[in-house]
Scaffold this motif. Sequence first.
Motif, PDB file in Angstrom:
ATOM      1  N   THR A   1      -2.169  48.272  36.271  1.00 39.38           N
ATOM      2  CA  THR A   1      -2.890  47.154  35.652  1.00 39.38           C
ATOM      3  C   THR A   1      -4.214  47.615  35.048  1.00 39.38           C
ATOM      4  O   THR A   1      -4.628  47.115  34.001  1.00 39.38           O
ATOM      5  CB  THR A   1      -3.137  46.030  36.671  1.00 39.38           C
TER       6      THR A   1
ATOM      7  N   MET B   1       5.817  51.830  25.596  1.00 39.60           N
ATOM      8  CA  MET B   1       5.913  50.945  26.763  1.00 39.60           C
ATOM      9  C   MET B   1       7.344  50.454  26.947  1.00 39.60           C
ATOM     10  O   MET B   1       7.855  50.397  28.071  1.00 39.60           O
ATOM     11  CB  MET B   1       4.962  49.754  26.607  1.00 39.60           C
TER      12      MET B   1
ATOM     13  N   LEU C   1      -2.373  41.584  31.358  1.00 39.71           N
ATOM     14  CA  LEU C   1      -2.318  41.189  29.955  1.00 39.71           C
ATOM     15  C   LEU C   1      -3.090  39.898  29.718  1.00 39.71           C
ATOM     16  O   LEU C   1      -3.829  39.769  28.729  1.00 39.71           O
ATOM     17  CB  LEU C   1      -0.850  41.004  29.545  1.00 39.71           C
TER      18      LEU C   1
ATOM     19  N   LEU D   1       1.859  43.105  35.519  1.00 39.19           N
ATOM     20  CA  LEU D   1       1.614  43.370  34.107  1.00 39.19           C
ATOM     21  C   LEU D   1       1.122  42.113  33.394  1.00 39.19           C
ATOM     22  O   LEU D   1       0.186  42.171  32.584  1.00 39.19           O
ATOM     23  CB  LEU D   1       2.891  43.885  33.439  1.00 39.19           C
TER      24      LEU D   1
ATOM     25  N   ASN E   1      -3.409  49.240  31.729  1.00 39.57           N
ATOM     26  CA  ASN E   1      -3.082  48.253  30.704  1.00 39.57           C
ATOM     27  C   ASN E   1      -4.332  47.553  30.189  1.00 39.57           C
ATOM     28  O   ASN E   1      -4.526  47.392  28.975  1.00 39.57           O
ATOM     29  CB  ASN E   1      -2.097  47.227  31.273  1.00 39.57           C
TER      30      ASN E   1
END
Length: 449
Positions: A148, A30, A68, A64, A151
């Motif tokens: 997204t 990443m 997260l 992001l 992730n």
Amino acid sequence: MTTINPIETRPLKPLFLSYLFPALVGMLLMSVNILVDGIFVSHGVGPTALAGVNIAVPIFSILLSISLWIGMGGATLFSIALGEGNKQRAHQLFTLAFLTMLVIVLTIIGLLLFNLRDISYIFGASDDTYPYVQDYLYVILLFGVFYTIENLLSIFIRNDGNPKLAMLGLITTSVLNIILNYVFIFMLDYGVTGCALATAIATIIGMSVLCLHFFLPQSELKFVTSFFNLTDLKKIFAIGLPSFIVEASVAVIVILYNITFLHYLGANGVTAYAMVNYIHTVLLMIFLGIGMALQPLVSYHHGAKLMERLTALLKIGLATALILGLLTSIIAMLVPSQLMALFGDSTFAIRSMAAQGFAYFAIGYIFLGINMVFAEFFQSIEKIRLATMIMLLRSLILFIPTLLILPKLFGAKAIWWAFPVVEGITALLIYTYIKKRPQTIASSSIEKV
């Protein structure tokens, strides 16, 4: 007949290592992705285009940080539910987190697209850089929802006992991003639009690899129709808050460092810090990887109330962080000049400043890993106030006054000491708190959020 999950019986050290290696590789990739776009744009399009992409990146980071935030909050509760043996609740939590993130991210993307010019100028665009910001960010936002989703899925898949697939998805994205960047920028001459397309396409394919998890018979990532619970939604946001603080505070810290270096050392100081910060970005992601590996295991054991194994996991995580921190600091102090030489052309004065600064700066890694492990541990057992306080201490509460005071008292070189001093004080405060309240670790009680 009740089936015992292998997580509950497998020896802890090999179990932790089976999560640690994929997490470290994934987080490292990443961070490499962040660097790749800048390298290709700077060499293939030019410095103004690079400035435009750098202005757009913090806007993209908002998406992001949302994934997260919700991903870590939802996945922690998901693992706790699996540890309790409540698979139906785990399915509901996954569905709730996934759909909540989609709604929030799509809303933010819509607002950004309709106000692209105004927001770009707020983030630092000028008449020269805005065309590049627009070309890059327009494509990124159109496909941002896939980034997204990737992730969030990687977080949940790791929590569902498949860290290797989570790593494979990130490897796929990173490798394709490098290849497609070269094709679109150097072969097809698409400029920054090509850079954005490379990121988008690579992400979609990487996300598709992660979706293979849904077809595995042992997968507990299932969508259900009855999932909404306001209390669970509040818990997801509360538990994920420390992860959001980590991501959101990075931009604030960089801005404060830039302002301070500019004031005391001028443009050369800012350039020297930029060189150090590129390396720091990679190392920070690696230390975050230790917490990422620890979180699914800690949350599961917390849900299963296996307290002895839970405490042992914390010790293993702390030992790993301390060893990695010491190795990083020693390497930085032994070969700082060689590390700064990675960034190619710069004046001898700037390279010397960066090398000397990084030798001081890197002492902070001894404490950074310890602080990250404790924050991740508390987050994973739902002690949210403690986890949030650790993150706020090291990113804002202690950092801002330290950065202001040190150079005034000890001169410009002391700016480099802000990071190790803050991380060291944070680690000392954690140690003092736990010494006075040892039940913080031993207790299986769930903190109300």
